[in-house]
Each structure stands twice: as C-alpha cells, then as structure tokens.
Design an enzyme around this catalytic site. Sequence first.
Site, PDB file in Angstrom:
ATOM      1  N   SER A  37       1.280  -1.323   0.022  1.00 19.45           N
ATOM      2  CA  SER A  37      -0.016   0.258  -0.167  1.00 19.45           C
ATOM      3  C   SER A  37       0.473   1.756   0.302  1.00 19.45           C
ATOM      4  O   SER A  37       0.477   1.897  -0.544  1.00 19.45           O
ATOM      5  CB  SER A  37      -1.155  -0.100   1.310  1.00 19.45           C
ATOM      6  OG  SER A  37      -2.029  -1.120   0.936  1.00 19.45           O
ATOM      7  N   THR A  88      -5.921  -3.075   7.538  1.00 22.84           N
ATOM      8  CA  THR A  88      -5.419  -4.223   7.206  1.00 22.84           C
ATOM      9  C   THR A  88      -5.498  -5.340   8.866  1.00 22.84           C
ATOM     10  O   THR A  88      -5.321  -5.315   9.157  1.00 22.84           O
ATOM     11  CB  THR A  88      -4.192  -4.367   6.555  1.00 22.84           C
ATOM     12  OG1 THR A  88      -4.508  -5.643   5.461  1.00 22.84           O
ATOM     13  CG2 THR A  88      -2.589  -3.989   7.057  1.00 22.84           C
ATOM     14  N   LYS A  92      -9.278  -4.704  10.842  1.00 20.23           N
ATOM     15  CA  LYS A  92     -10.962  -3.892  10.379  1.00 20.23           C
ATOM     16  C   LYS A  92     -11.834  -4.415  11.016  1.00 20.23           C
ATOM     17  O   LYS A  92     -13.113  -3.153  11.073  1.00 20.23           O
ATOM     18  CB  LYS A  92     -10.829  -4.550   8.882  1.00 20.23           C
ATOM     19  CG  LYS A  92     -10.291  -4.694   8.115  1.00 20.23           C
ATOM     20  CD  LYS A  92     -10.177  -4.941   6.380  1.00 20.23           C
ATOM     21  CE  LYS A  92      -8.762  -4.816   5.914  1.00 20.23           C
ATOM     22  NZ  LYS A  92      -9.222  -5.822   4.578  1.00 20.23           N
ATOM     23  N   ASN A 113     -12.177  -0.575   6.776  1.00 26.15           N
ATOM     24  CA  ASN A 113     -10.180  -0.135   6.513  1.00 26.15           C
ATOM     25  C   ASN A 113      -9.771   1.285   6.764  1.00 26.15           C
ATOM     26  O   ASN A 113      -8.699   0.620   5.904  1.00 26.15           O
ATOM     27  CB  ASN A 113      -9.883  -1.497   4.667  1.00 26.15           C
ATOM     28  CG  ASN A 113     -11.113  -0.728   3.668  1.00 26.15           C
ATOM     29  OD1 ASN A 113     -11.682   0.498   4.083  1.00 26.15           O
ATOM     30  ND2 ASN A 113     -10.410  -1.070   2.511  1.00 26.15           N
ATOM     31  N   GLY A 272      -7.049 -10.798  -7.361  1.00 24.07           N
ATOM     32  CA  GLY A 272      -7.106  -9.794  -6.685  1.00 24.07           C
ATOM     33  C   GLY A 272      -6.232  -8.631  -6.375  1.00 24.07           C
ATOM     34  O   GLY A 272      -6.800  -7.420  -5.828  1.00 24.07           O
TER      35      GLY A 272
HETATM   36  P1  NDP Z   1     -10.205 -13.508   7.297  1.00 21.45           P
HETATM   37  O1  NDP Z   1      -8.541 -14.792   7.904  1.00 21.45           O
HETATM   38  O2  NDP Z   1     -11.017 -13.139   8.204  1.00 21.45           O
HETATM   39  O3  NDP Z   1     -10.843 -15.531   6.840  1.00 21.45           O
HETATM   40  C1  NDP Z   1     -10.028 -16.269   6.339  1.00 21.45           C
HETATM   41  C2  NDP Z   1     -11.246 -17.170   5.362  1.00 21.45           C
HETATM   42  O4  NDP Z   1     -10.407 -18.090   5.010  1.00 21.45           O
HETATM   43  C3  NDP Z   1     -12.630 -17.598   6.411  1.00 21.45           C
HETATM   44  O5  NDP Z   1     -13.208 -18.114   5.773  1.00 21.45           O
HETATM   45  C4  NDP Z   1     -11.142 -19.084   6.358  1.00 21.45           C
HETATM   46  O6  NDP Z   1     -12.520 -20.737   7.176  1.00 21.45           O
HETATM   47  C5  NDP Z   1     -10.618 -19.271   4.997  1.00 21.45           C
HETATM   48  N1  NDP Z   1      -9.616 -20.293   5.485  1.00 21.45           N
HETATM   49  C6  NDP Z   1      -8.678 -19.757   6.365  1.00 21.45           C
HETATM   50  N2  NDP Z   1      -7.596 -21.106   6.209  1.00 21.45           N
HETATM   51  C7  NDP Z   1      -8.413 -22.441   6.245  1.00 21.45           C
HETATM   52  C8  NDP Z   1      -8.237 -23.756   5.269  1.00 21.45           C
HETATM   53  N3  NDP Z   1      -7.002 -23.999   5.863  1.00 21.45           N
HETATM   54  N4  NDP Z   1      -9.370 -24.683   4.697  1.00 21.45           N
HETATM   55  C9  NDP Z   1     -10.350 -24.028   4.259  1.00 21.45           C
HETATM   56  N5  NDP Z   1     -10.938 -22.746   4.690  1.00 21.45           N
HETATM   57  C10 NDP Z   1     -10.027 -21.703   5.153  1.00 21.45           C
HETATM   58  O7  NDP Z   1      -8.854 -13.102   6.579  1.00 21.45           O
HETATM   59  P2  NDP Z   1      -9.731 -12.278   5.259  1.00 21.45           P
HETATM   60  O8  NDP Z   1     -11.638 -12.492   4.819  1.00 21.45           O
HETATM   61  O9  NDP Z   1      -9.410 -11.051   5.948  1.00 21.45           O
HETATM   62  O10 NDP Z   1      -9.442 -12.398   4.071  1.00 21.45           O
HETATM   63  C11 NDP Z   1      -8.814 -13.916   3.281  1.00 21.45           C
HETATM   64  C12 NDP Z   1      -8.110 -12.861   1.727  1.00 21.45           C
HETATM   65  O11 NDP Z   1      -8.855 -12.006   1.254  1.00 21.45           O
HETATM   66  C13 NDP Z   1      -7.127 -13.332   2.057  1.00 21.45           C
HETATM   67  O12 NDP Z   1      -6.280 -13.942   1.471  1.00 21.45           O
HETATM   68  C14 NDP Z   1      -6.090 -11.867   2.144  1.00 21.45           C
HETATM   69  O13 NDP Z   1      -5.538 -11.578   1.718  1.00 21.45           O
HETATM   70  C15 NDP Z   1      -7.905 -11.880   1.088  1.00 21.45           C
HETATM   71  N6  NDP Z   1      -7.704 -10.253   0.524  1.00 21.45           N
HETATM   72  C16 NDP Z   1      -7.432 -10.215  -0.769  1.00 21.45           C
HETATM   73  C17 NDP Z   1      -7.944  -8.432  -0.560  1.00 21.45           C
HETATM   74  C18 NDP Z   1      -7.114  -7.909  -1.509  1.00 21.45           C
HETATM   75  O14 NDP Z   1      -8.057  -6.666  -1.925  1.00 21.45           O
HETATM   76  N7  NDP Z   1      -7.276  -8.492  -3.261  1.00 21.45           N
HETATM   77  C19 NDP Z   1      -8.621  -7.341   0.257  1.00 21.45           C
HETATM   78  C20 NDP Z   1      -8.714  -8.701   1.471  1.00 21.45           C
HETATM   79  C21 NDP Z   1      -8.820  -9.625   1.610  1.00 21.45           C
HETATM   80  P3  NDP Z   1     -13.459 -20.941   8.339  1.00 21.45           P
HETATM   81  O15 NDP Z   1     -14.669 -19.553   8.627  1.00 21.45           O
HETATM   82  O16 NDP Z   1     -13.321 -22.285   8.471  1.00 21.45           O
HETATM   83  O17 NDP Z   1     -11.867 -20.714   9.007  1.00 21.45           O
END
Ligand code: NDP
Length: 309
Positions: A37, A88, A92, A113, A272
């Site tokens: 960023s 980030t 958030k 954010n 993304g």
């Molecule tokens: P969170 O930690 O809030 O959520 C993570 C998600 O991934 C949950 O649904 C979790 O499921 C799932 N998950 C993690 N590990 C596993 C696994 N081993 N098997 C199955 N499901 C899994 O993260 P965020 O929502 O903040 O971010 C999610 C992704 O989006 C990240 O990769 C982040 O970098 C990306 N992102 C990209 C952005 C962009 O601008 N391109 C902006 C924001 C995020 P469970 O509930 O079961 O744990």
Amino acid sequence: MVPYDSEVTYQLRDLNGWRFPGTSLAVLGFPVRHSISPAMHNAAIADLAAKDSQFSEWRYFRFEVEPEKLPQALPRFFEMGFFGLNLTVPHKEIAFDLIASIDSAAVEIGAVNTLKRGPDGYHGYNTDGCGLSKGIEEELSASLAGSDIAILGAGGAARAAAVQALQSDCQSLCIVNRSADRLENLLGSLQPIAREKGIPVKGFSPQDTSLEFADHTLIINATSLGLNSSDPLPIPEERLPQTAALYDMVYNPRTTKLMKTVSDRGGRSANGLSMLVYQGVRALEIWSDRKIDPKNMKQAANSALASKA
Ligand code: NDP
C-alpha cells in the site's frame, strides 16, 4: 527517531515525537511488512501533487500494530495528526467499535478499512466492496448486479463481498465456508438486507454433497487458501461448474491453484490485485476529495510485487 521513509516498517513507539512536517497517512496491520500500500499510495500522491501543490507534502507510511494495542494506538495516531489510516488484517473488525463514527455501508459489513480524520476522531469507511466490484468489472468484464454469486469464505473479506453483492442486486448468493459457526453468523447478519431485496441466500460446507453451482456462476475466493502453493483448493474440483468465472482475492502468487483449475476447465479467472488497487483508489479519493487515476497505483503495485517475487 528514524528518518521519515515510506519503505520503513514503523513500530508504535516511533509515534513518540512523530514530527513529519506534511500530511501523514498510514496503513496499520499485523503483520504489515508485506504491504504494498505505501508504494501504491505514494505513487498516486506524486501524480496528485504534480497537478495540485497542496498534496506535495502528503506521505503514506506503514506501521506494525499488534491487535491488542489498537485501542491505544488509534488515539495516538489521532493525537499525532495522522489524517488518514488504512487498516488491514487483523484490524478491520476490531476498529469498528473504536472510532467516532461509521459510514452506513461499512455498518452493514461490520468492518472498516479506511479512516478519515474528523474534528472529534476518525470516521470509518469500507472500500473493499467497491474495490472488488471494480476489479470484477475490469478483469472479468462481469458485474455483481444480476449475477449468481458464490463466495468461498466467511471472514472479513467475504463479509464485504457479500454485502457488496447484495447491495448491487445480485441474482442469488451462495456462501461456502469450512467452519459452520462463522458461516451461520455471516448468513444471519445478511438476512435483513437479503430479505429487503428479495435475494435468495444459501450457505454450504465445501464438502456438502448437495453443493452445486449453476453454469455461469461468478465465484469469488475470499478464503486465504491459495497464498501457499501447497494449499488445497477451497472447494473440490468436481463442484466447479464448467463455465465459471473466478475472481480470486489472493494476488500473491498471481496465479493460484484455483485460478489454474478454473482456466484449465475453460473458465475465466483473475487475481485480487485489481481489488487491492481500487480499494486504495477509493480510500485516496475519500482523503483527498479528488478523482484518482488508477494508472499510477496499478503500475506501483505491479512493480512492488515484481520486486518481492
Ligand atoms: P479472515 O481470516 O477473516 O478469513 C479467512 C477465511 O479463509 C475464512 O473463511 C476461513 O475459514 C478460510 N480459511 C482459512 N484457512 C482455511 C483452510 N485451511 N481451509 C478452509 N478455509 C480456510 O481473512 P480475510 O477475510 O481478511 O481475508 C481472506 C483472503 O482475502 C486473504 O487471502 C486476504 O489476503 C484476501 N484479501 C484480499 C484483498 C484484496 O484487496 N485483494 C482484500 C482483503 C482480503 P474458517 O472460517 O473456516 O476459518
């Protein structure tokens, strides 16, 4: 005090005696060293400053802030005059209860954010949904409006995507998540807006044998699976429709295993990076009150990622 350098990852203690003479902006995260960023925003600010000298002293920094320190950190950033902040992972949702006021769209999401300084504290926005929507339009020539949408994940990013899809009048929404409680929680909080708009919303576990997507479903990966090459697919390959379009929020690596699988089956896929760029464009528009050309942020994001490869 270390010199004011947007390449440095600052710590909270560096705020003691923060006397940057211009307008300070920053991203706060934990970890945050990987964040591109500062490169994106400082490139866009340089372009803004070339057209309007009032932005010539604006600078965007990076601060590592542990989640348990955020409640004391935000008042410190305010006290030291920071005009705008990006939040980030994992801030958030935590920041939601710590700021003076919140934009109505961010209230629906339950996460912020982007913070902008007001007279009595920070006002919070969420620009992730807007970034996602523009990224999908640009990269996949698709629109959330009128589409059957499947979101993989139920964390903060999935929440922003789901609210954006409903607010954009998608045709239907399906959320797929590993942990049942997080899935139920998200489905519950989407109910009011889904009911008001008359949009069907369903939830599934990735292993649910009744999980089936219509052809042409727009799939959004909002899980963190794909960040590592050894990660499994977020859903079994056989559940993917033949003609899916995939927007994968992961952008490093640029091609995830899920993207490759969808492409190999004849579908279209995008990473993304455009979402990251457009959420940043919107944040800088909120702070500067100016229209921001995404070109400079895109170039900076691409070179910053290339230098990390
Ligand atoms: P969170 O930690 O809030 O959520 C993570 C998600 O991934 C949950 O649904 C979790 O499921 C799932 N998950 C993690 N590990 C596993 C696994 N081993 N098997 C199955 N499901 C899994 O993260 P965020 O929502 O903040 O971010 C999610 C992704 O989006 C990240 O990769 C982040 O970098 C990306 N992102 C990209 C952005 C962009 O601008 N391109 C902006 C924001 C995020 P469970 O509930 O079961 O744990």
